[in-house]
Write a protein that holds these residues in place. Structure first.
Motif, PDB file in Angstrom:
ATOM      1  N   LEU A 100      -9.761  13.940  -2.631  1.00  0.00           N
ATOM      2  CA  LEU A 100      -8.465  14.550  -2.362  1.00  0.00           C
ATOM      3  C   LEU A 100      -7.346  13.956  -3.203  1.00  0.00           C
ATOM      4  CD1 LEU A 100      -8.671  14.725   1.550  1.00  0.00           C
ATOM      5  CD2 LEU A 100      -9.009  16.617  -0.068  1.00  0.00           C
ATOM      6  N   THR A 101      -7.560  12.754  -3.731  1.00  0.00           N
ATOM      7  CA  THR A 101      -6.502  12.074  -4.485  1.00  0.00           C
ATOM      8  C   THR A 101      -6.775  11.995  -5.983  1.00  0.00           C
ATOM      9  OG1 THR A 101      -7.551   9.928  -4.020  1.00  0.00           O
ATOM     10  CG2 THR A 101      -5.831  10.666  -2.504  1.00  0.00           C
ATOM     11  N   CYS A 102      -8.045  11.889  -6.356  1.00  0.00           N
ATOM     12  CA  CYS A 102      -8.369  11.695  -7.774  1.00  0.00           C
ATOM     13  C   CYS A 102      -8.196  12.977  -8.582  1.00  0.00           C
ATOM     14  CB  CYS A 102      -9.788  11.169  -7.929  1.00  0.00           C
ATOM     15  SG  CYS A 102     -10.188  10.672  -9.630  1.00  0.00           S
ATOM     16  N   GLN A 103      -8.615  14.094  -8.022  1.00  0.00           N
ATOM     17  CA  GLN A 103      -8.550  15.365  -8.753  1.00  0.00           C
ATOM     18  C   GLN A 103      -7.120  15.754  -9.158  1.00  0.00           C
ATOM     19  OE1 GLN A 103     -11.231  16.644  -9.807  1.00  0.00           O
ATOM     20  NE2 GLN A 103     -11.153  18.862 -10.004  1.00  0.00           N
ATOM     21  N   PRO A 104      -6.118  15.647  -8.273  1.00  0.00           N
ATOM     22  CA  PRO A 104      -4.748  15.984  -8.683  1.00  0.00           C
ATOM     23  C   PRO A 104      -4.197  15.080  -9.777  1.00  0.00           C
ATOM     24  CG  PRO A 104      -4.940  15.992  -6.292  1.00  0.00           C
ATOM     25  CD  PRO A 104      -6.207  15.405  -6.821  1.00  0.00           C
ATOM     26  N   LEU A 124      -0.793  20.549  -6.304  1.00  0.00           N
ATOM     27  CA  LEU A 124       0.441  20.247  -5.567  1.00  0.00           C
ATOM     28  C   LEU A 124       0.292  20.595  -4.086  1.00  0.00           C
ATOM     29  CD1 LEU A 124       3.292  21.472  -7.968  1.00  0.00           C
ATOM     30  CD2 LEU A 124       2.663  19.113  -7.427  1.00  0.00           C
ATOM     31  N   PHE A 125      -0.341  21.728  -3.818  1.00  0.00           N
ATOM     32  CA  PHE A 125      -0.551  22.188  -2.450  1.00  0.00           C
ATOM     33  C   PHE A 125      -1.391  21.189  -1.665  1.00  0.00           C
ATOM     34  CE2 PHE A 125      -3.471  24.785   0.315  1.00  0.00           C
ATOM     35  CZ  PHE A 125      -2.551  24.997   1.336  1.00  0.00           C
ATOM     36  N   GLY A 126      -2.530  20.787  -2.237  1.00  0.00           N
ATOM     37  CA  GLY A 126      -3.409  19.844  -1.550  1.00  0.00           C
ATOM     38  C   GLY A 126      -2.783  18.474  -1.372  1.00  0.00           C
ATOM     39  N   SER A 127      -2.079  17.994  -2.401  1.00  0.00           N
ATOM     40  CA  SER A 127      -1.436  16.680  -2.327  1.00  0.00           C
ATOM     41  C   SER A 127      -0.341  16.651  -1.275  1.00  0.00           C
ATOM     42  CB  SER A 127      -0.851  16.305  -3.695  1.00  0.00           C
ATOM     43  OG  SER A 127      -1.864  16.258  -4.676  1.00  0.00           O
ATOM     44  N   ILE A 131       0.843  -1.199   0.000  1.00  0.00           N
ATOM     45  CA  ILE A 131       0.000   0.000   0.000  1.00  0.00           C
ATOM     46  C   ILE A 131       0.879   1.250   0.000  1.00  0.00           C
ATOM     47  CG2 ILE A 131      -1.715   1.306   1.304  1.00  0.00           C
ATOM     48  CD1 ILE A 131      -2.737  -1.402   2.378  1.00  0.00           C
ATOM     49  N   PHE A 132       1.958   1.205   0.788  1.00  0.00           N
ATOM     50  CA  PHE A 132       2.888   2.328   0.838  1.00  0.00           C
ATOM     51  C   PHE A 132       3.477   2.609  -0.539  1.00  0.00           C
ATOM     52  CE2 PHE A 132       7.211   3.963   1.167  1.00  0.00           C
ATOM     53  CZ  PHE A 132       7.057   5.052   2.006  1.00  0.00           C
ATOM     54  N   MET A 133       3.885   1.569  -1.268  1.00  0.00           N
ATOM     55  CA  MET A 133       4.480   1.742  -2.601  1.00  0.00           C
ATOM     56  C   MET A 133       3.456   2.306  -3.591  1.00  0.00           C
ATOM     57  SD  MET A 133       7.630   1.100  -2.431  1.00  0.00           S
ATOM     58  CE  MET A 133       7.920   1.172  -4.203  1.00  0.00           C
ATOM     59  N   ILE A 134       2.205   1.835  -3.508  1.00  0.00           N
ATOM     60  CA  ILE A 134       1.153   2.325  -4.416  1.00  0.00           C
ATOM     61  C   ILE A 134       0.885   3.808  -4.158  1.00  0.00           C
ATOM     62  CG2 ILE A 134      -1.300   2.148  -5.010  1.00  0.00           C
ATOM     63  CD1 ILE A 134      -1.077  -0.866  -4.423  1.00  0.00           C
ATOM     64  N   VAL A 135       0.757   4.169  -2.879  1.00  0.00           N
ATOM     65  CA  VAL A 135       0.496   5.575  -2.525  1.00  0.00           C
ATOM     66  C   VAL A 135       1.687   6.452  -2.901  1.00  0.00           C
ATOM     67  CG1 VAL A 135       0.041   7.165  -0.611  1.00  0.00           C
ATOM     68  CG2 VAL A 135      -1.101   4.946  -0.682  1.00  0.00           C
ATOM     69  N   MET A 136       2.890   5.944  -2.695  1.00  0.00           N
ATOM     70  CA  MET A 136       4.094   6.686  -3.067  1.00  0.00           C
ATOM     71  C   MET A 136       4.149   6.937  -4.575  1.00  0.00           C
ATOM     72  SD  MET A 136       7.009   8.160  -2.429  1.00  0.00           S
ATOM     73  CE  MET A 136       7.687   7.678  -0.847  1.00  0.00           C
ATOM     74  N   LEU A 137       3.864   5.907  -5.380  1.00  0.00           N
ATOM     75  CA  LEU A 137       3.869   6.055  -6.837  1.00  0.00           C
ATOM     76  C   LEU A 137       2.787   7.041  -7.283  1.00  0.00           C
ATOM     77  CD1 LEU A 137       4.426   2.350  -7.975  1.00  0.00           C
ATOM     78  CD2 LEU A 137       6.052   4.246  -8.141  1.00  0.00           C
ATOM     79  N   LEU A 138       1.627   6.992  -6.619  1.00  0.00           N
ATOM     80  CA  LEU A 138       0.553   7.930  -6.951  1.00  0.00           C
ATOM     81  C   LEU A 138       0.973   9.360  -6.653  1.00  0.00           C
ATOM     82  CD1 LEU A 138      -2.392   8.275  -7.874  1.00  0.00           C
ATOM     83  CD2 LEU A 138      -3.091   7.981  -5.487  1.00  0.00           C
ATOM     84  N   TYR A 139       1.637   9.556  -5.526  1.00  0.00           N
ATOM     85  CA  TYR A 139       2.108  10.896  -5.151  1.00  0.00           C
ATOM     86  C   TYR A 139       3.171  11.397  -6.135  1.00  0.00           C
ATOM     87  CZ  TYR A 139       4.011  14.687  -2.262  1.00  0.00           C
ATOM     88  OH  TYR A 139       4.439  15.909  -1.808  1.00  0.00           O
ATOM     89  N   LEU A 140       4.089  10.525  -6.533  1.00  0.00           N
ATOM     90  CA  LEU A 140       5.119  10.903  -7.499  1.00  0.00           C
ATOM     91  C   LEU A 140       4.497  11.247  -8.850  1.00  0.00           C
ATOM     92  CD1 LEU A 140       7.923   8.293  -6.699  1.00  0.00           C
ATOM     93  CD2 LEU A 140       7.889  10.728  -6.108  1.00  0.00           C
ATOM     94  N   LEU A 167      -0.079  10.603   4.882  1.00  0.00           N
ATOM     95  CA  LEU A 167      -0.586   9.248   4.673  1.00  0.00           C
ATOM     96  C   LEU A 167       0.542   8.224   4.669  1.00  0.00           C
ATOM     97  CD1 LEU A 167      -3.359   9.386   1.904  1.00  0.00           C
ATOM     98  CD2 LEU A 167      -3.636   8.786   4.303  1.00  0.00           C
ATOM     99  N   LEU A 168       1.645   8.547   3.990  1.00  0.00           N
ATOM    100  CA  LEU A 168       2.765   7.621   3.878  1.00  0.00           C
ATOM    101  C   LEU A 168       3.346   7.283   5.246  1.00  0.00           C
ATOM    102  CD1 LEU A 168       4.484   9.153   0.719  1.00  0.00           C
ATOM    103  CD2 LEU A 168       3.312   6.946   0.857  1.00  0.00           C
ATOM    104  N   VAL A 169       3.456   8.296   6.102  1.00  0.00           N
ATOM    105  CA  VAL A 169       3.967   8.065   7.460  1.00  0.00           C
ATOM    106  C   VAL A 169       3.002   7.188   8.252  1.00  0.00           C
ATOM    107  CG1 VAL A 169       4.519   9.179   9.657  1.00  0.00           C
ATOM    108  CG2 VAL A 169       5.333  10.184   7.517  1.00  0.00           C
ATOM    109  N   GLN A 170       1.708   7.471   8.141  1.00  0.00           N
ATOM    110  CA  GLN A 170       0.710   6.729   8.907  1.00  0.00           C
ATOM    111  C   GLN A 170       0.585   5.283   8.434  1.00  0.00           C
ATOM    112  OE1 GLN A 170      -0.994   7.638  11.626  1.00  0.00           O
ATOM    113  NE2 GLN A 170       0.053   9.610  11.644  1.00  0.00           N
ATOM    114  N   ILE A 171       0.771   5.037   7.146  1.00  0.00           N
ATOM    115  CA  ILE A 171       0.668   3.671   6.611  1.00  0.00           C
ATOM    116  C   ILE A 171       1.730   2.768   7.229  1.00  0.00           C
ATOM    117  CG2 ILE A 171       1.015   2.277   4.522  1.00  0.00           C
ATOM    118  CD1 ILE A 171      -0.354   4.561   2.968  1.00  0.00           C
ATOM    119  N   LEU A 172       2.937   3.287   7.407  1.00  0.00           N
ATOM    120  CA  LEU A 172       4.031   2.497   7.970  1.00  0.00           C
ATOM    121  C   LEU A 172       4.028   2.485   9.492  1.00  0.00           C
ATOM    122  CD1 LEU A 172       7.054   3.397   5.648  1.00  0.00           C
ATOM    123  CD2 LEU A 172       5.564   1.383   5.567  1.00  0.00           C
ATOM    124  N   SER A 173       3.279   3.387  10.095  1.00  0.00           N
ATOM    125  CA  SER A 173       3.274   3.495  11.551  1.00  0.00           C
ATOM    126  C   SER A 173       2.351   2.442  12.175  1.00  0.00           C
ATOM    127  CB  SER A 173       2.824   4.897  11.969  1.00  0.00           C
ATOM    128  OG  SER A 173       2.731   4.991  13.370  1.00  0.00           O
TER     129      SER A 173
END
Length: 308
Positions: A278-282, A69-72, A25-34, A79-85
């Motif tokens: 929050l994720t689809c629009q960007p 960019l601001f919202g993301s 999940i972390f890798m998927i969210v990271m790739l989406l953010y990139l 999210l990335l920190v919380q996924i691994l926490s």
């Protein structure tokens, strides 16, 4: 009774144990953010570096991409920190900072879409007066209003929320949300609710009314105009309408989930619905405008092939 000044952290209860899948999940969210950062940043650079794109429509688009960019950035690193926490807590100052970023992003998005609809209205309904009515100074003023009013409104909203007396610190989401904070209040929240209605009217209802009005004018011109006018309207308004519908539907999902009991829905589905707008629009906007706007496509191709 527990005063908000003594709440040092909030617990995000919507997270659940995913075991080893948290790394996937972390890798998927990271790739989406990139993908979001790369696509929006590319289009911002393309618009800023090419004088042929220094037109009102593209400057408003640039403002839209900056807001993505601001919202993301207000959501994804958190999210990335919380996924691994293993302990899903967030300090109170960081929680309120995230609320400010996300709520400002949402309201700026509606303002951006409103000024873009006004720009299309002038271009289609008043083509001969467009250059005199949509001057550089006016564009600058509209972009300044687009960012300043939502940021100021949300700042006042947070000042009211942060002064509430709280009887708990558990937020039933995967990110911080103002309404979730207000629901934790021990004392009367009528002032917060009234101001919330005023803020919603200023930052969401008013932009939507302007969008509705401008499109009524545009559709009237399209139905009474020639085929060329209709084609121009379709090519320039379709991406904007698609973006508006996508964001508005996501907002409706979030409002319904926040205001009504959705415990009968699976936890994973509730998380997806709360994150959708929050994720689809960007992701959606750069692809939509980048692929649809011929000028942007041409400049992007020239940049890519020039480096090969």
């Amino acid at each position: 009774m527990m005063n908000s000044t003594y709440v040092s952290y909030f617990t995000l209860s919507a997270y659940f144990d995913t075991g080893v899948f948290k790394y996937l999940i972390f890798m998927i969210v990271m790739l989406l953010y990139l993908l979001i950062v790369g696509s929006n940043l590319l289009l911002i650079v393309v618009i800023c570096m090419n004088r042929s794109l220094h037109e009102p429509m593209y400057l408003f688009l640039c403002s839209l991409f900056v807001n993505e960019l601001f919202g993301s950035t207000g959501l994804f690193p958190f999210l990335l920190v919380q996924i691994l926490s293993d302990i899903h807590t967030v300090s109170a100052p960081l929680c309120f900072l995230q609320i400010y970023c996300l709520h400002s992003y949402v309201n700026i998005e509606f303002y951006n879409l409103a000024v873009m609809s006004y720009d299309r209205y002038l271009a289609i309904c008043c083509p001969l007066q467009y250059n005199t009515r949509m001057t550089f100074n006016k564009v600058t003023m509209l972009i300044a209003v687009t960012w300043s009013i939502p940021c100021f409104v949300i700042l006042l909203l947070l000042s009211l929320s942060s002064s509430l007396q709280l009887c708990g610190n558990i937020i039933e989401k995967v990110y911080c949300d103002n309404y979730s904070i207000v629901k934790l209040a021990c004392d009367d929240t009528s002032v917060n609710n009234i101001y919330g209605l005023i803020a919603t009217s200023l930052t969401i209802v008013c932009p939507l009314i302007l969008i509705f009005y401008t499109y009524m004018k545009i559709f009237r011109v399209c139905f009474s105009g020639c085929k060329q006018t209709r084609q121009k309207a379709v090519s320039t308004c379709t991406p904007h309408l698609a973006s508006l519908l996508n964001f508005s539907c996501g907002a409706c999902f979030e409002v319904l989930q926040s205001r009504f009991n959705m415990n009968n829905l699976p936890n994973t589905l509730r998380i997806v619905l709360s994150l959708y707008w929050l994720t689809c629009q960007p992701v959606f906007n750069p692809l939509l405008y980048g692929l649809n706007m011929s000028k942007i496509r041409i400049v992007c191709k020239s940049l890519v092939f020039a480096k090969m």
